[in-house]
Design an enzyme around this catalytic site. Structure first.
Site, PDB file in Angstrom:
ATOM      1  N   SER A 179      49.144  40.328  21.737  1.00  0.00           N
ATOM      2  CA  SER A 179      49.878  39.147  22.203  1.00  0.00           C
ATOM      3  C   SER A 179      50.990  38.790  21.223  1.00  0.00           C
ATOM      4  O   SER A 179      52.031  38.259  21.618  1.00  0.00           O
ATOM      5  CB  SER A 179      48.930  37.958  22.390  1.00  0.00           C
ATOM      6  OG  SER A 179      48.270  37.673  21.181  1.00  0.00           O
ATOM      7  N   ASP A 208      52.582  48.323  18.313  1.00  0.00           N
ATOM      8  CA  ASP A 208      52.573  47.172  19.226  1.00  0.00           C
ATOM      9  C   ASP A 208      53.982  46.804  19.676  1.00  0.00           C
ATOM     10  O   ASP A 208      54.230  46.553  20.866  1.00  0.00           O
ATOM     11  CB  ASP A 208      51.925  45.960  18.543  1.00  0.00           C
ATOM     12  CG  ASP A 208      50.490  46.232  18.166  1.00  0.00           C
ATOM     13  OD1 ASP A 208      49.921  47.210  18.691  1.00  0.00           O
ATOM     14  OD2 ASP A 208      49.940  45.479  17.345  1.00  0.00           O
TER      15      ASP A 208
HETATM   16  C1  GLA Z   1      46.999  46.688  15.426  1.00  0.00           C
HETATM   17  C2  GLA Z   1      48.312  46.896  14.685  1.00  0.00           C
HETATM   18  C3  GLA Z   1      48.970  48.195  15.130  1.00  0.00           C
HETATM   19  C4  GLA Z   1      48.004  49.377  15.072  1.00  0.00           C
HETATM   20  C5  GLA Z   1      46.678  49.024  15.741  1.00  0.00           C
HETATM   21  C6  GLA Z   1      45.636  50.087  15.542  1.00  0.00           C
HETATM   22  O1  GLA Z   1      47.234  46.468  16.771  1.00  0.00           O
HETATM   23  O2  GLA Z   1      49.187  45.824  14.894  1.00  0.00           O
HETATM   24  O3  GLA Z   1      50.121  48.444  14.336  1.00  0.00           O
HETATM   25  O4  GLA Z   1      47.809  49.805  13.753  1.00  0.00           O
HETATM   26  O5  GLA Z   1      46.154  47.805  15.252  1.00  0.00           O
HETATM   27  O6  GLA Z   1      46.002  51.250  16.187  1.00  0.00           O
END
Ligand code: GLA
Length: 411
Positions: A150, A195
């Protein structure tokens, strides 16, 4: 389904959609009275600028991004919506409709909580060229703390809206990088690009094969007969307080050790393959060996899952997801009993190809890949069993692979 269909869904006719709620919150922000001369060139009657950005699940490729590795995420049809109007000063007046809170941010302010993300994005965008003041209203149906990213959806939608009301544009990958820097520098999570790139660059009906070293990416179509189910354990995770940054440091320490013992240049764990790990496994203590093994095997699984998805071999994608979960649980140690239970429950339900935890871990959600024809039945079966098997606050919902950030009304 086209991007526009997805957008129709987001905008909806429904008063409860994030876009409608953001619009209503923007209108009441204006009604609350504005002490500045902000509204000069943006009469209330003019339509606001609206940006939306999706949450994401990651089919395979957990904790590879900050090791320059590979991942295979998919944006979901849950969004953060930002409605915006320009101001003629440099303030950001922001309403968070879901929390019934507002904040007024001057350029050097350093707030906490949700406003920290808004301030951090504005700060990074201003480094390059000016970003004007704006009234912003935010509403979302991406659950928070559920491992569905989010925060990146918030960053991307705020970033896109701020650029638009300032008459600026940036290539989407550059906006994603700006938002990634905002999360790291402004909020203090040492995350990789997964993300922000997912919320920016995913396409409807597709997963995104992302190389976090070269930052090259490719959309991989997901057939119409494929269903995706999220099982939110209801156990909230908070990346900044979790072991996430510990894992980042453990990988860096393991890389340092491997550099010492292997006579090879290693820029990141991406440069480590099975042969190199086997040759020097004894030089690593067991914990570091397990961390590296996860990263090495996970990169292999992403390639396998991508090829299987291209070939329409969903059983093989599902196998990669199940093995990825075991690796995240046993070698990387970022799962928790509720996530393990969610994956077990999904795996034993007929019609499910595979499942794994998604996101940073230590709580949050699992994602299951499901035969589209069986989706309703599978969702019902998992929903019925989840309170007892996973936890009292578990939530189960289907989602569709969706498009990344965009302005509503953009062609
Ligand atoms: C979180 C982090 C990402 C990634 C994931 C695991 O979402 O924000 O950058 O490292 O964990 O894959």
């Amino acid at each position: 389904m086209t991007n526009d269909d997805v957008l129709d869904d987001v905008v909806g006719d429904d008063d409860g959609s994030p876009v409608e709620r953001a619009k209503a919150a923007l209108a009441s922000l204006r009604d609350e009275g504005d002490t500045s001369a902000s509204a000069v060139d943006s009469p209330v009657s003019a339509a606001p600028t609206i940006a939306v950005a999706p949450g994401r699940v990651n089919l395979v490729g957990g904790h590879t991004d900050y090791n320059d590795g590979l991942c295979l995420p998919m944006a979901v049809d849950r969004h953060v919506a930002v409605a915006a109007r320009p101001r003629d000063d440099n303030l950001l007046r922001v309403s968070a409709a879901d929390f019934d809170e507002t904040a007024e941010l001057a350029p050097d302010d350093d707030p906490d909580g949700w406003a920290a993300y808004v301030a951090a994005v504005a700060r990074v965008l201003r480094e390059d060229r000016p970003v004007g003041g704006a009234d912003l209203a935010i509403a979302s149906d991406v659950p928070t703390g559920a491992g569905l990213s989010s925060s990146a959806a918030l960053e991307l939608s705020v970033g896109r809206a701020l650029l638009a009301v300032s008459g600026r544009d940036l290539p989407t990958a550059d906006l994603a990088l700006a938002c990634w820097r905002a999360e790291r520098e402004g909020v203090g999570v040492e995350c990789g690009i997964l993300d922000q790139f997912s919320a920016a660059l995913c396409e409807a009906d597709s997963a995104l094969f992302l190389d976090c070293r070269s930052r090259e990416f490719e959309s991989v179509p997901v057939g119409a007969g494929v269903g995706v189910l999220v099982i939110d354990t209801g156990v909230s995770h908070e990346l900044t307080e979790s072991g996430y940054n510990d894992r980042v440091r453990e990988c860096a320490a393991a890389l340092d050790r491997l550099r010492e013992v292997a006579d090879r240049e290693l820029d990141s764990l991406r440069d480590v393959d099975r042969d190199l790990l086997d040759a020097h496994a004894d030089a690593l203590d067991p914990m570091h060996r397990r961390r590296v093994r996860h990263v090495v095997t996970e990169n292999e699984r992403v390639r396998r899952a991508r090829d299987a998805l291209v070939a329409g071999d969903l059983d093989r994608v599902g196998d990669a997801m199940l093995t990825a979960h075991e690796s995240l649980r046993d070698d990387y140690e970022v799962s928790c009993p509720e996530l393990d239970a969610a994956v077990e429950l999904a795996a034993e339900t007929p019609g499910v190809y595979g499942a794994r935890m998604t996101g940073g871990g230590f709580g949050g959600s699992a994602v299951a890949l499901v035969d589209g024809d069986a989706l309703d039945r599978v969702a019902r079966a998992i929903r019925d069993a989840a309170p007892e098997r996973v936890g009292p606050d578990a939530d189960v919902f289907a989602c569709r692979p969706s498009a990344g950030v965009r302005l509503v009304g953009e062609e």
